[in-house]
Design a protein around this motif. Structure first.
Motif, PDB file in Angstrom:
ATOM      1  N   ILE A  59      12.040  -2.112   5.309  1.00 24.92           N
ATOM      2  CA  ILE A  59      11.105  -0.982   5.376  1.00 24.92           C
ATOM      3  C   ILE A  59      11.291  -0.212   6.684  1.00 24.92           C
ATOM      4  N   LYS A  60      11.739  -0.902   7.717  1.00 29.61           N
ATOM      5  CA  LYS A  60      11.958  -0.235   9.001  1.00 29.61           C
ATOM      6  C   LYS A  60      13.162   0.703   8.974  1.00 29.61           C
ATOM      7  N   ILE A  61      14.168   0.382   8.187  1.00 32.31           N
ATOM      8  CA  ILE A  61      15.346   1.259   8.158  1.00 32.31           C
ATOM      9  C   ILE A  61      15.201   2.397   7.147  1.00 32.31           C
ATOM     10  N   LYS A  62      14.199   2.319   6.290  1.00 33.08           N
ATOM     11  CA  LYS A  62      13.999   3.357   5.277  1.00 33.08           C
ATOM     12  C   LYS A  62      13.904   4.757   5.868  1.00 33.08           C
ATOM     13  N   PRO A  63      13.134   4.985   6.934  1.00 31.96           N
ATOM     14  CA  PRO A  63      13.081   6.346   7.485  1.00 31.96           C
ATOM     15  C   PRO A  63      14.447   6.844   7.959  1.00 31.96           C
ATOM     16  N   VAL A 123       0.839  -1.201   0.000  1.00 33.45           N
ATOM     17  CA  VAL A 123       0.000   0.000   0.000  1.00 33.45           C
ATOM     18  C   VAL A 123       0.875   1.252   0.000  1.00 33.45           C
ATOM     19  N   LEU A 124       1.935   1.245   0.776  1.00 33.12           N
ATOM     20  CA  LEU A 124       2.849   2.385   0.833  1.00 33.12           C
ATOM     21  C   LEU A 124       3.484   2.650  -0.532  1.00 33.12           C
ATOM     22  N   ILE A 125       3.892   1.601  -1.203  1.00 33.01           N
ATOM     23  CA  ILE A 125       4.499   1.750  -2.531  1.00 33.01           C
ATOM     24  C   ILE A 125       3.502   2.377  -3.501  1.00 33.01           C
ATOM     25  N   VAL A 126       2.300   1.852  -3.525  1.00 34.50           N
ATOM     26  CA  VAL A 126       1.271   2.388  -4.429  1.00 34.50           C
ATOM     27  C   VAL A 126       0.936   3.832  -4.059  1.00 34.50           C
ATOM     28  N   ALA A 127       0.794   4.104  -2.772  1.00 33.70           N
ATOM     29  CA  ALA A 127       0.454   5.460  -2.325  1.00 33.70           C
ATOM     30  C   ALA A 127       1.556   6.455  -2.690  1.00 33.70           C
ATOM     31  N   MET A 176      11.813  16.154  -2.489  1.00 30.27           N
ATOM     32  CA  MET A 176      11.620  15.300  -1.318  1.00 30.27           C
ATOM     33  C   MET A 176      10.729  14.101  -1.656  1.00 30.27           C
ATOM     34  N   THR A 177       9.724  14.320  -2.469  1.00 30.40           N
ATOM     35  CA  THR A 177       8.839  13.224  -2.873  1.00 30.40           C
ATOM     36  C   THR A 177       9.586  12.227  -3.744  1.00 30.40           C
ATOM     37  N   TRP A 178      10.421  12.725  -4.652  1.00 29.78           N
ATOM     38  CA  TRP A 178      11.231  11.828  -5.489  1.00 29.78           C
ATOM     39  C   TRP A 178      12.120  10.939  -4.622  1.00 29.78           C
ATOM     40  N   VAL A 179      12.839  11.565  -3.713  1.00 32.16           N
ATOM     41  CA  VAL A 179      13.781  10.823  -2.868  1.00 32.16           C
ATOM     42  C   VAL A 179      13.035   9.815  -1.999  1.00 32.16           C
ATOM     43  N   SER A 180      11.974  10.267  -1.362  1.00 31.14           N
ATOM     44  CA  SER A 180      11.202   9.384  -0.493  1.00 31.14           C
ATOM     45  C   SER A 180      10.611   8.212  -1.275  1.00 31.14           C
ATOM     46  N   THR A 181      10.061   8.499  -2.440  1.00 30.02           N
ATOM     47  CA  THR A 181       9.462   7.434  -3.251  1.00 30.02           C
ATOM     48  C   THR A 181      10.519   6.446  -3.730  1.00 30.02           C
ATOM     49  N   LEU A 182      11.664   6.948  -4.121  1.00 32.32           N
ATOM     50  CA  LEU A 182      12.750   6.057  -4.538  1.00 32.32           C
ATOM     51  C   LEU A 182      13.153   5.124  -3.392  1.00 32.32           C
ATOM     52  N   LEU A 183      13.248   5.676  -2.194  1.00 27.86           N
ATOM     53  CA  LEU A 183      13.589   4.844  -1.036  1.00 27.86           C
ATOM     54  C   LEU A 183      12.467   3.859  -0.705  1.00 27.86           C
TER      55      LEU A 183
END
Length: 185
Positions: free
Chosen positions: A74-78, A28-32, A50-57
């Motif tokens: 997914i836990k280390i992504k933030p 769901v996070l990936i699609v969102a 910021m959206t590009w970077v966050s989405t890429l991660l």
């Protein structure tokens, strides 16, 4: 509205986690995140950095989470995102115009000294590094459920408190005319 759209992927992640677990929540996070990019493109004709970077991660670490069926990714992504933000701020910290000044400078009086911008920039570097470490502590020391709660509620609360602190710092640095609303006009 922007704040809601920026937080919508996290909110959807939280809801999906509560209903179906971490792997569905990751999907769901990936699609969102992809939909948020599409919405920004449609609405503004561009996607924020910021959206590009966050989405890429999200695509990278979410994909690894799903592929290996391991929620550690997914836990280390933030934390990785926060470290990247801190690094970007640090990279420009001693330049003539720190990144934070470029991002916020148009919203504040031009008379603010470089030392102020460097101090503010430093606070944000420290905040992002603190967030990165805190996320890792929660990710590794607690259950996935607690980490998900922390990701939505804990970091949101910490961010709000930090932004309020920044508002105080900024208000103290403003020239008196800016505080009074420049009554000479």
């Amino acid at each position: 509205m922007k704040l809601l759209t920026d937080f919508l992927p996290i909110i959807l992640f939280f809801v999906a986690y509560r209903i179906h677990g971490i792997y569905t929540a990751t999907e769901v996070l990936i699609v969102a995140a992809i939909l948020l990019m599409a919405w920004q493109w449609w609405r503004r004709g561009r996607v924020e950095t910021m959206t590009w970077v966050s989405t890429l991660l999200i695509l990278t670490f979410g994909g690894l989470t799903l592929y290996f069926h391991n929620d550690t990714f997914i836990k280390i992504k933030p934390s990785i995102l926060y470290v990247l933000f801190a690094a970007a701020l640090l990279f420009t910290h001693w330049r003539e115009e720190p990144l934070l000044q470029r991002l916020m400078g148009g919203q504040l009086p031009a008379a603010l000294p470089l030392s102020f911008w460097r101090r503010l920039n430093g606070y944000w570097i420290a905040f992002f590094l603190f967030g990165a470490v805190l996320n890792l502590i929660v990710a590794y020391a607690f259950s996935t459920g607690i980490w998900v709660d922390f990701k939505l509620f804990g970091m949101l609360a910490i961010t709000v408190i930090f932004v309020l602190f920044q508002a105080v710092v900024i208000s103290r640095a403003l020239p008196q005319e800016a505080k009074d609303g420049d009554s000479s006009a």
